[in-house]
Motif scaffolding. Structure first.
Motif, mmCIF file in Angstrom:
data_model
loop_
_atom_site.group_PDB
_atom_site.id
_atom_site.type_symbol
_atom_site.label_atom_id
_atom_site.label_comp_id
_atom_site.label_asym_id
_atom_site.label_seq_id
_atom_site.Cartn_x
_atom_site.Cartn_y
_atom_site.Cartn_z
ATOM 1 N N GLU A 50 32.309 15.696 56.137
ATOM 2 C CA GLU A 50 32.011 15.927 57.552
ATOM 3 C C GLU A 50 33.068 16.834 58.170
ATOM 4 N N ARG A 51 34.326 16.599 57.833
ATOM 5 C CA ARG A 51 35.413 17.425 58.368
ATOM 6 C C ARG A 51 35.299 18.855 57.880
ATOM 7 N N LEU A 52 35.046 19.018 56.584
ATOM 8 C CA LEU A 52 34.943 20.365 56.016
ATOM 9 C C LEU A 52 33.715 21.102 56.560
ATOM 10 N N ASN A 53 32.602 20.401 56.716
ATOM 11 C CA ASN A 53 31.394 21.031 57.263
ATOM 12 C C ASN A 53 31.620 21.536 58.685
ATOM 13 N N ARG A 54 32.508 20.899 59.401
ATOM 14 C CA ARG A 54 32.799 21.317 60.776
ATOM 15 C C ARG A 54 33.941 22.327 60.837
ATOM 16 N N LEU A 87 42.688 7.949 54.218
ATOM 17 C CA LEU A 87 41.294 7.656 54.574
ATOM 18 C C LEU A 87 40.337 8.447 53.694
ATOM 19 N N GLU A 88 40.613 9.740 53.552
ATOM 20 C CA GLU A 88 39.723 10.606 52.780
ATOM 21 C C GLU A 88 39.724 10.271 51.292
ATOM 22 N N GLU A 89 40.809 9.685 50.811
ATOM 23 C CA GLU A 89 40.919 9.361 49.385
ATOM 24 C C GLU A 89 40.671 7.881 49.110
ATOM 25 N N VAL A 110 37.272 10.285 63.678
ATOM 26 C CA VAL A 110 35.856 10.633 63.873
ATOM 27 C C VAL A 110 35.592 11.167 65.284
ATOM 28 N N LYS A 111 36.427 10.788 66.238
ATOM 29 C CA LYS A 111 36.257 11.306 67.599
ATOM 30 C C LYS A 111 36.521 12.812 67.624
ATOM 31 N N VAL A 112 37.543 13.246 66.913
ATOM 32 C CA VAL A 112 37.847 14.673 66.841
ATOM 33 C C VAL A 112 36.694 15.425 66.169
ATOM 34 N N LEU A 113 36.051 14.790 65.185
ATOM 35 C CA LEU A 113 34.925 15.422 64.497
ATOM 36 C C LEU A 113 33.640 15.362 65.311
ATOM 37 N N GLY A 114 33.617 14.523 66.332
ATOM 38 C CA GLY A 114 32.410 14.398 67.147
ATOM 39 C C GLY A 114 31.355 13.504 66.516
#
Length: 169
Positions: free
Chosen positions: A13-17, A38-40, A60-64
């Motif tokens: 999700e982070r990379l897609n954004r 978290l990611e690992e 997740v708030k930063v990612l929306g």
């Protein structure tokens, strides 16, 4: 969302954004070591307790993304990972109870609002029916007979006609 693990899904999700971990650290002030954990899916690196939930929420708030969905996904992944500490079990249970307690008053308020709306609608329909029956009752001549001490509409009109005739003469 993919069918991978919690950390993989979060990373994708982070990379897609197109958002870098440094940007999330800058906005949230969360240690980058905790974000990588978290990611690992290295949940033992996290500080524990309610802080874990706060880290996930900030990320997740930063990612929306939907915070409640991702927090519950984190809690399920953390519990299933086998890395869950005894203290964290209590925190997860506490957080779940707080979430349920927050939902109940909203549900109760919504329920009261629904009943108030239904009551107002019934009152409005009752008033409209009363005036409709009264209107048709006057037009057909039977309504004035229902009200004691009033003369029917036709005789009332006759008395008005007599009164107008007296005025003319």
């Amino acid at each position: 969302m993919s069918t991978g693990s919690f950390g993989e899904d979060l990373r994708m999700e982070r990379l897609n954004r197109g958002i870098a971990l440094e940007k999330i650290t800058e906005v949230t002030k969360i240690n980058p070591r905790h974000l990588r954990a978290l990611e690992e899916n290295e949940f033992r690196v996290l500080p524990g307790g309610i802080l874990n939930k706060g880290i996930v929420r900030g990320y997740v708030k930063v990612l929306g993304l939907d915070e409640m969905d991702w927090i519950s996904r984190f809690q399920r992944a953390y519990a299933a990972s086998g890395q869950l500490l005894d203290d964290d079990r209590n925190w997860i249970e506490f957080a779940a109870n707080v979430g349920r307690a927050r939902i109940r008053p909203r549900d109760a308020a919504t329920e009261r609002l629904k009943w108030a709306g239904a009551t107002l609608l019934l009152i409005a329909v009752g008033i409209a029916m009363f005036f409709a029956i009264r209107y048709y009752g006057y037009r057909s001549g039977w309504w004035p007979t229902l009200v004691p001490g009033r003369e029917p509409l036709a005789s009332g009109m006759q008395s008005v006609g007599l009164w107008l005739a007296r005025l003319r003469s």
